[in-house]
Design a protein around this motif. Structure first.
Motif, short mmCIF file in Angstrom:
data_model
loop_
_atom_site.label_atom_id
_atom_site.label_comp_id
_atom_site.label_asym_id
_atom_site.label_seq_id
_atom_site.Cartn_x
_atom_site.Cartn_y
_atom_site.Cartn_z
N ILE A 287 0.85 -1.20 0.00
CA ILE A 287 0.00 0.00 0.00
C ILE A 287 0.88 1.25 0.00
O ILE A 287 0.61 2.22 -0.70
N LEU A 288 1.99 1.19 0.74
CA LEU A 288 2.86 2.37 0.83
C LEU A 288 3.55 2.67 -0.49
O LEU A 288 3.69 3.84 -0.86
N SER A 290 2.53 1.67 -3.48
CA SER A 290 1.63 1.71 -4.62
C SER A 290 1.15 3.13 -4.93
O SER A 290 0.79 3.43 -6.06
N GLY A 291 1.13 3.98 -3.88
CA GLY A 291 0.68 5.35 -4.10
C GLY A 291 -0.83 5.53 -4.08
O GLY A 291 -1.33 6.54 -4.55
N PHE A 292 -1.56 4.56 -3.51
CA PHE A 292 -3.00 4.77 -3.32
C PHE A 292 -3.22 5.91 -2.33
O PHE A 292 -2.41 6.11 -1.43
N PRO A 293 -4.34 6.63 -2.44
CA PRO A 293 -4.64 7.62 -1.39
C PRO A 293 -4.87 6.89 -0.05
O PRO A 293 -5.41 5.78 -0.05
N PRO A 294 -4.43 7.49 1.05
CA PRO A 294 -4.50 6.80 2.34
C PRO A 294 -5.91 6.44 2.78
O PRO A 294 -6.08 5.56 3.62
N VAL B 164 -6.03 9.79 9.08
CA VAL B 164 -7.03 10.02 8.04
C VAL B 164 -8.33 10.52 8.65
O VAL B 164 -8.85 9.93 9.60
N ARG B 190 3.60 12.06 -3.76
CA ARG B 190 3.08 10.97 -2.94
C ARG B 190 2.56 11.52 -1.63
O ARG B 190 3.15 12.44 -1.06
N GLN B 192 0.73 9.95 1.99
CA GLN B 192 0.24 8.80 2.75
C GLN B 192 0.08 9.22 4.21
O GLN B 192 0.68 10.21 4.64
N THR B 193 -0.69 8.44 4.95
CA THR B 193 -0.85 8.79 6.37
C THR B 193 0.23 8.14 7.21
O THR B 193 0.59 6.98 6.99
#
Lengths: 348, 324
Positions: A287-288, A290-294, B164, B190, B192-193
């Motif tokens: 997940i980290l 891949s760049g998906f939104p959190p 989030v 990029r 991320q949380t």
């Protein structure tokens, strides 16, 4: 130990391989490894390194769950051990003493849990819930509410050093898993633990010292949690009593379940629990990178876990039996059947 | 917290000086009750000690009550303040709802209530004013620093978000994006949380470094709080890069450890979430109680930027003394 090759092909390995493959599709550099400053780097190493704390928790948790128990306090015990290590090293104590004290804190916590379960007969989920709540408070008291930071190279080595080119946590995880597996499977200990899990009264009547054994497995879980706690504190060079190990007890339980150990007790596999922890971490790392939104993190994780558990379910095993008629023997109805057979193997 | 969002958009930034040189008189001998949430974070502990300091400077007799994260304890504390007939009440509300009844009682007793740090939902006439930081502004200050720092050069930014859905995460993200909206050379690649923690900050940063060509493609890191930045700095060093040079680091909160990192050249800038909410509150109270001046409904504290030029060692030392 002549086992058919097929019994080594477990759904967990397939799940791990599929998730790694998925990560590779989402991020083509996933399998790249490179060597720098005497250490291997890369996403695969990250999976092992970041998965180590949960894997180590899962090793202890496996033994507890095999007795039909559960230990909710491991995350809080991590916080206590980290707090003890960080404050003692800050006070200038030698590294050996610091580690011994942190491990001792974990052993005491485990002993407490084990006593509540074995001597007072409390339900494990309630008995360990007490320390889950109180433990974090104890850790916060030790650190006085601050993040206690340190710069001792010896302690930092436990979290971000490397041995033979691999990060220390990976070496600790592999060593502990090997030693624990040997202790449980090369002796009758594993069988005893499973016997308690199947039927504690019957085991006691059969002459097992089930109280001592129960206290023993909870103490072992506390010990594993303390190791995890030392690694987690060493990793960020500080003891963060509010956050370290938060909800990791649930990840550890999930790792054990994915590994095929039955929550009803009576059968377990330590190496498969470690694989379970690595599956969870492979998802996190994937997940980290891949760049998906959190916002999707938890959703993706939950969906993958559902798929993994369904694939491992007895129902899926039966369906597989029908669509693959060439196999003479029904496949293991659940992945955890094999550990039991392996015990028989060692006893023969 | 919707309230804060709203005020950020609607109220033009009315900044109040942090502390120090102003004439601090008008409240001598008065008794003011302070219902604090608890001491769940270093910042909260610092807020408590700064409030005590401020009370001393103003000559206020401060009645302090620690609610240990429970609203019922806060309600009980406020009732006890009313019973003591204090001159004013400071309240850092643990939750946004459920305050109508007890605040009406304070209003009936004609005791002004000042909200600190967090807002509440409900009629605005229940409290005199609310003192809080503007989280969107914090993000904007961080973004503006980066725009200046890269001076037109292309910059690929990675962002470590807070938890989030939490309001600081949403607002600090929004502010930063507003600040870089005009700069085509800066792009968030990029995001991320990191859940506001060091451990997650480090782990997520490791992922960013792997995914962005070992970190060679990253020009700057924006973290929604300092703790995540501290974790990320370790990840950057362990990846063989120099934090603060190869990758610029800007974050928010201004806790002591980030000043230590700035002093070591490993971080570049931080935006202060000031623990001094009480100073502006006392000022407003002094004006109101003595001269009947109604303060603005929302008092926004200053979001000050700190860099290596602002004596980071001294700041780290000073802040450690506040209980961070």
């Amino acid at each position: 130990m002549s086992r058919p090759l097929r019994s080594f092909i477990k759904p967990q390995f397939i799940a791990l391989a599929l998730i790694l493959l998925l990560n590779w599709i989402l991020f083509p550099g996933f399998f790249n490894l490179f060597f720098r400053d005497g250490r291997l780097y890369g996403s695969l190493i990250d999976v092992l390194n970041r998965g180590a704390p949960v894997a180590i928790l899962a090793i202890g948790m496996t033994a507890v769950i095999a007795t039909r128990g559960i230990d909710l306090s491991v995350g809080a015990v991590m916080a206590i051990a980290g707090a003890v290590a960080a404050t003692m090293v800050g006070d200038g104590h030698p590294l050996f003493l610091v580690i011994m004290a942190a491990l001792a804190a974990g052993l005491v916590c485990g002993l407490w849990n084990g006593s509540l379960v074995a001597l007072l007969g409390l339900q494990p989920i309630i008995a360990t819930l007490i320390l889950m709540v109180a433990g974090r408070g104890i850790a916060q008291t030790i650190t006085e509410g601050f993040i206690v930071t340190f710069n001792d190279p010896g302690l930092i080595f436990m979290g971000s050093g490397s041995i033979l080119g691999l990060p220390t946590p990976i070496i600790i995880m592999v060593t502990l898993a090997a030693l624990a597996t040997a202790a449980f499977r090369l002796t009758a200990l594993g069988l005893f633990v499973e016997a308690i899990g199947v039927n504690r009264s019957a085991s006691t009547y059969a002459g097992l010292r089930s109280r001592a054994l129960l206290i023993g497995v909870y103490t072992f879980a506390g010990f594993c949690a303390a190791i995890s706690g030392i690694i987690a504190a060493a990793d960020i060079r500080g003891a963060d009593a509010n956050n370290v190990g938060l909800w990791l007890e649930l990840d550890a339980i999930l790792a054990v379940v994915i590994g095929g150990t039955s929550l009803m007790g009576g059968r377990f596999s330590i190496p498969m629990s470690v694989v379970g922890a690595l599956i969870i971490q492979a998802m996190n790392t994937g997940i980290l990178v891949s760049g998906f939104p959190p916002e999707f993190n938890l959703l993706v994780k939950a969906a993958l876990i559902i798929v993994i558990l369904v694939v491992q379910s007895p129902l899926a095993g039966r369906i597989w039996y029908f669509i693959a008629p060439s196999r003479k023997r029904p496949p293991p109805s659940s992945p955890a059947e094999t550990p039991a057979t392996s015990t028989e193997g060692t006893l023969k | 917290m919707k309230l804060l969002n709203l005020l950020a958009l609607s109220v033009s930034a009315l900044t109040v000086m942090g502390s120090g040189a102003m004439a601090q008189s008008g409240l001598e001998g008065m008794t003011i009750g302070f219902s604090q949430i608890g001491s769940e974070s270093g910042w909260r502990a610092a807020e408590t000690s700064v409030t005590r300091q401020q009370a001393e400077e103003w000559g206020v007799n401060l009645q302090f009550s620690d609610a240990q994260q429970r609203q019922e304890n806060q309600i009980r504390a406020i009732r006890s303040f009313i019973a003591q007939d204090v001159d004013a009440i400071l309240l850092a509300p643990v939750v946004a709802t459920g305050w109508e009844e007890v605040l009406s009682e304070a209003k009936d007793a004609e005791i002004p209530v000042v909200l600190l740090d967090r807002g509440i939902e409900g009629p605005e006439d229940l409290y005199l004013t609310s003192v809080a930081s503007d989280q969107v502004l914090e993000g904007r200050v961080a973004g503006e620093w980066l725009v200046d720092a890269v001076a037109g050069e292309d910059c690929r930014v990675v962002e470590l978000q807070g938890t989030v859905g939490s309001s600081p995460a949403i607002n600090r993200k929004q502010g930063f994006e507003e600040a870089i909206a005009g700069a085509d050379n800066i792009e968030i690649v990029r995001s991320q949380t990191g859940d506001f923690t060091r451990a997650q900050g480090k782990q997520v940063m490791e992922g960013f470094l792997r995914a962005e060509n070992g970190g060679a493609d990253i020009c700057a890191l924006y973290a929604h709080n300092d703790d995540m930045a501290v974790g990320a700095i370790q990840a950057i060093s362990e990846a063989g890069l120099t934090p603060g040079e190869d990758i610029l680091v800007v974050s928010i909160d201004a806790v002591p450890d980030i000043f230590t990192a700035i002093a070591a050249g490993e971080a570049n800038a931080t935006v202060e979430l000031t623990p001094n909410m009480a100073g502006p509150a006392f000022e407003a109270l002094a004006a109101y109680l003595n001269d009947g001046v109604e303060p603005e409904k929302f008092i926004i504290t200053e979001s000050r930027l700190y860099t290596a030029e602002d004596d980071p060692e001294g700041e780290a030392e000073r802040r450690r003394g506040l209980g961070y």
